[in-house]
Design a protein around this motif. Structure first.
Motif, mmCIF file in Angstrom:
data_model
loop_
_atom_site.group_PDB
_atom_site.id
_atom_site.type_symbol
_atom_site.label_atom_id
_atom_site.label_comp_id
_atom_site.label_asym_id
_atom_site.label_seq_id
_atom_site.Cartn_x
_atom_site.Cartn_y
_atom_site.Cartn_z
ATOM 1 N N LEU A 204 0.823 -1.203 0.000
ATOM 2 C CA LEU A 204 0.000 0.000 0.000
ATOM 3 C C LEU A 204 0.861 1.258 0.000
ATOM 4 O O LEU A 204 2.019 1.222 0.394
ATOM 5 C CB LEU A 204 -0.966 -0.011 1.178
ATOM 6 N N THR A 205 0.254 2.353 -0.453
ATOM 7 C CA THR A 205 0.945 3.642 -0.365
ATOM 8 C C THR A 205 0.128 4.532 0.547
ATOM 9 O O THR A 205 -1.093 4.395 0.657
ATOM 10 C CB THR A 205 1.086 4.331 -1.744
ATOM 11 N N TYR A 206 0.834 5.427 1.230
ATOM 12 C CA TYR A 206 0.126 6.380 2.087
ATOM 13 C C TYR A 206 0.930 7.664 2.194
ATOM 14 O O TYR A 206 2.122 7.688 1.861
ATOM 15 C CB TYR A 206 -0.147 5.772 3.467
ATOM 16 N N VAL A 207 0.281 8.710 2.683
ATOM 17 C CA VAL A 207 1.027 9.943 2.958
ATOM 18 C C VAL A 207 1.196 10.061 4.466
ATOM 19 O O VAL A 207 0.348 9.623 5.242
ATOM 20 C CB VAL A 207 0.366 11.213 2.364
ATOM 21 N N ASP A 208 2.348 10.636 4.845
ATOM 22 C CA ASP A 208 2.684 10.830 6.253
ATOM 23 C C ASP A 208 1.648 11.773 6.888
ATOM 24 O O ASP A 208 1.396 12.856 6.361
ATOM 25 C CB ASP A 208 4.091 11.451 6.303
ATOM 26 N N ILE A 209 1.102 11.338 8.014
ATOM 27 C CA ILE A 209 0.046 12.117 8.690
ATOM 28 C C ILE A 209 0.533 13.513 9.092
ATOM 29 O O ILE A 209 -0.260 14.443 9.211
ATOM 30 C CB ILE A 209 -0.476 11.353 9.928
ATOM 31 N N SER A 210 1.861 13.665 9.260
ATOM 32 C CA SER A 210 2.366 14.969 9.697
ATOM 33 C C SER A 210 2.071 16.061 8.657
ATOM 34 O O SER A 210 2.079 17.241 8.962
ATOM 35 C CB SER A 210 3.863 14.914 9.989
ATOM 36 N N LEU A 211 1.767 15.640 7.429
ATOM 37 C CA LEU A 211 1.381 16.589 6.391
ATOM 38 C C LEU A 211 0.147 17.373 6.767
ATOM 39 O O LEU A 211 -0.081 18.467 6.276
ATOM 40 C CB LEU A 211 0.991 15.814 5.131
ATOM 41 N N PHE A 212 -0.695 16.767 7.583
ATOM 42 C CA PHE A 212 -1.982 17.395 7.886
ATOM 43 C C PHE A 212 -1.898 18.340 9.087
ATOM 44 O O PHE A 212 -2.888 18.896 9.502
ATOM 45 C CB PHE A 212 -3.053 16.316 8.142
ATOM 46 N N LYS A 230 -8.211 20.419 -6.334
ATOM 47 C CA LYS A 230 -8.699 21.098 -7.541
ATOM 48 C C LYS A 230 -9.380 20.121 -8.502
ATOM 49 O O LYS A 230 -10.313 20.470 -9.196
ATOM 50 C CB LYS A 230 -7.510 21.776 -8.247
ATOM 51 N N VAL A 231 -8.871 18.889 -8.548
ATOM 52 C CA VAL A 231 -9.496 17.917 -9.449
ATOM 53 C C VAL A 231 -10.560 17.099 -8.707
ATOM 54 O O VAL A 231 -10.989 16.047 -9.175
ATOM 55 C CB VAL A 231 -8.459 17.004 -10.160
ATOM 56 N N GLY A 232 -10.964 17.578 -7.532
ATOM 57 C CA GLY A 232 -12.107 16.974 -6.839
ATOM 58 C C GLY A 232 -11.772 15.774 -5.982
ATOM 59 O O GLY A 232 -12.665 15.037 -5.558
ATOM 60 N N GLU A 233 -10.468 15.525 -5.720
ATOM 61 C CA GLU A 233 -10.112 14.352 -4.917
ATOM 62 C C GLU A 233 -9.159 14.785 -3.792
ATOM 63 O O GLU A 233 -7.970 14.468 -3.826
ATOM 64 C CB GLU A 233 -9.478 13.284 -5.822
ATOM 65 N N PRO A 234 -9.668 15.540 -2.784
ATOM 66 C CA PRO A 234 -8.776 16.074 -1.741
ATOM 67 C C PRO A 234 -8.205 14.983 -0.849
ATOM 68 O O PRO A 234 -8.844 13.950 -0.624
ATOM 69 C CB PRO A 234 -9.702 16.988 -0.926
ATOM 70 N N PHE A 235 -6.977 15.204 -0.359
ATOM 71 C CA PHE A 235 -6.389 14.296 0.627
ATOM 72 C C PHE A 235 -7.214 14.358 1.914
ATOM 73 O O PHE A 235 -7.545 15.445 2.393
ATOM 74 C CB PHE A 235 -4.964 14.747 0.980
ATOM 75 N N ARG A 236 -7.522 13.202 2.472
ATOM 76 C CA ARG A 236 -8.309 13.191 3.716
ATOM 77 C C ARG A 236 -7.671 12.358 4.801
ATOM 78 O O ARG A 236 -8.078 12.386 5.955
ATOM 79 C CB ARG A 236 -9.699 12.577 3.441
ATOM 80 N N TYR A 237 -6.678 11.532 4.433
ATOM 81 C CA TYR A 237 -6.227 10.512 5.380
ATOM 82 C C TYR A 237 -4.726 10.295 5.263
ATOM 83 O O TYR A 237 -4.178 10.277 4.158
ATOM 84 C CB TYR A 237 -6.957 9.205 5.034
ATOM 85 N N GLY A 238 -4.053 10.161 6.429
ATOM 86 C CA GLY A 238 -2.623 9.840 6.427
ATOM 87 C C GLY A 238 -2.314 8.897 7.588
ATOM 88 O O GLY A 238 -3.176 8.636 8.433
ATOM 89 N N LEU A 239 -1.108 8.383 7.613
ATOM 90 C CA LEU A 239 -0.686 7.476 8.696
ATOM 91 C C LEU A 239 0.664 7.948 9.234
ATOM 92 O O LEU A 239 1.420 8.638 8.542
ATOM 93 C CB LEU A 239 -0.547 6.046 8.154
ATOM 94 N N ASP A 240 0.959 7.497 10.477
ATOM 95 C CA ASP A 240 2.219 7.878 11.105
ATOM 96 C C ASP A 240 3.266 6.786 10.829
ATOM 97 O O ASP A 240 3.111 5.660 11.313
ATOM 98 C CB ASP A 240 1.989 8.027 12.620
ATOM 99 N N PRO A 241 4.320 7.094 10.079
ATOM 100 C CA PRO A 241 5.326 6.056 9.773
ATOM 101 C C PRO A 241 5.909 5.426 11.042
ATOM 102 O O PRO A 241 6.194 4.224 11.042
ATOM 103 C CB PRO A 241 6.416 6.812 9.013
ATOM 104 N N LEU A 242 6.037 6.202 12.099
ATOM 105 C CA LEU A 242 6.621 5.652 13.330
ATOM 106 C C LEU A 242 5.666 4.668 14.017
ATOM 107 O O LEU A 242 6.096 3.857 14.841
ATOM 108 C CB LEU A 242 6.973 6.788 14.312
ATOM 109 N N GLY A 243 4.389 4.741 13.685
ATOM 110 C CA GLY A 243 3.418 3.852 14.328
ATOM 111 C C GLY A 243 2.957 2.722 13.424
ATOM 112 O O GLY A 243 2.001 2.012 13.748
ATOM 113 N N MET A 244 3.625 2.517 12.273
ATOM 114 C CA MET A 244 3.116 1.536 11.300
ATOM 115 C C MET A 244 3.143 0.094 11.802
ATOM 116 O O MET A 244 2.217 -0.677 11.554
ATOM 117 C CB MET A 244 3.900 1.635 9.987
ATOM 118 N N ASN A 245 4.218 -0.268 12.541
ATOM 119 C CA ASN A 245 4.283 -1.635 13.086
ATOM 120 C C ASN A 245 3.053 -1.925 13.911
ATOM 121 O O ASN A 245 2.371 -2.939 13.723
ATOM 122 C CB ASN A 245 5.507 -1.758 14.014
ATOM 123 N N GLU A 246 2.795 -0.999 14.825
ATOM 124 C CA GLU A 246 1.678 -1.156 15.762
ATOM 125 C C GLU A 246 0.327 -1.117 15.035
ATOM 126 O O GLU A 246 -0.553 -1.939 15.286
ATOM 127 C CB GLU A 246 1.763 0.008 16.737
#
Ligand code: SAM
Length: 291
Positions: A204-212, A230-246
């Protein structure tokens, strides 16, 4: 439900990379250009001209810094990860939010297994039309499953489409998480963890939650967010890389690896010569644990 514009941008970035010389490019997606229209099709044509590839990348970077490189690097990492999973015994591939992904046709390993491509009907229909126009036929190993992840979840549509639960499988969730809700992500992971044999993999791919996080003015302004919004698909969700294991362990998975596109440049010998890949865009692979 609208046609996905971000899926077309991703196809454009793949078309631009494919126009580089065989020694330099990270992959060849000969189908990508067929999915483009308007200025994106024009951009891909320009990229095919002498010096055009640099010009187009420069233009994209001015508006959407690092996006093209992030897509190119993630594509290569995922090509390798999917191939490895299938060579390691996965008997089927499910692509959740497939957009204009062409791995079912491009990767020799994926050509040898059933591939289930799930997406919202408008994008999926357009993909089929474009492939039919290009080749006169659709790939025999692909089952196209229309769905809306937020409305229906993945389980029922995939089962209807013929996906067999309990087999060693590989699931791909590329460029989709950012557009979902936490509940939809959890429900999808719960279904994946219960449907594949232990040892099955999800990439999977994700964006770092710190972006938000909000800046001093109290505004959250992740890079690219204005473009995708702008193209109607705003970012809404991210994850914390340091918490991925958990995070993954709590949902029945063991993290295999998790790399930002910037780290991937340094760690993967197949990916060299590129600079300026974003830190915040990440690719992870996890395995379903023994239940
Ligand atoms: C950025 S594109 C990525 C496409 C593809 N995975 C790739 O990397 O080439 C996002 C994809 O997610 C799909 N998508 C977004 N929200 C969805 C939803 N609620 N249900 C099903 N698909 C969705 C879009 O239709 C689009 O094809």
């Amino acid at each position: 439900m609208a046609l996905s514009r971000t899926a077309e941008y991703v196809a454009m970035f793949r078309a631009v990379e494919s126009s580089r010389s065989p020694e330099d490019r990270l992959f060849d997606d000969p189908y990508a250009a067929s999915f483009l229209s308007g200025k994106l099709a024009f951009g891909a044509r320009v990229a095919g001209l002498r010096g055009g590839q640099k010009l187009i990348c420069h233009y994209i970077d001015r508006n959407w810094p690092g996006s093209c490189l992030a897509v190119v690097i993630r594509t290569r990492l995922i090509d390798d990860a999917v191939t490895e999973a299938i060579e390691g015994g996965a008997e089927q591939l499910a692509i959740l939010g497939a957009g204009y992904d062409t791995r079912a046709m491009r990767l020799p390993a994926a050509r040898a297994v059933p591939v289930f491509e799930l997406d919202q009907p408008p994008t999926q229909e357009r993909k089929k039309e474009r492939l039919l126009k290009r080749d006169g036929t659709l790939p025999q190993n692909v089952k196209y499953v229309p769905f809306d992840l937020l409305e229906e979840g993945v389980g029922a549509p995939l089962k209807l489409g013929g996906f067999v639960s309990g087999l060693k499988s590989v699931y791909l969730w590329e460029g989709v998480l950012s557009y979902l809700s936490p509940e939809a992500v959890d429900q999808t992971l719960a279904w994946v963890a219960s449907s594949g044999a232990p040892g099955s993999r999800i990439v999977l791919t994700y964006v770092d939650i710190s972006l938000f996080e909000k800046n001093e003015e109290g505004i959250a302004e992740p890079p690219w967010s204005a473009q995708v919004a702008k193209v109607g698909e705003p970012f809404r969700y991210g994850l914390d890389p340091l918490g991925m294991n958990e995070f993954l362990a709590a949902r029945g998975f063991k993290l295999g690896w998790d790399l930002s596109t910037a780290e991937a440049l340094g760690q993967n010998p197949g990916i060299s010569g590129a600079e300026g890949a974003p830190d915040f865009y990440r690719v992870a692979m996890a395995e379903i644990q023994d239940r």
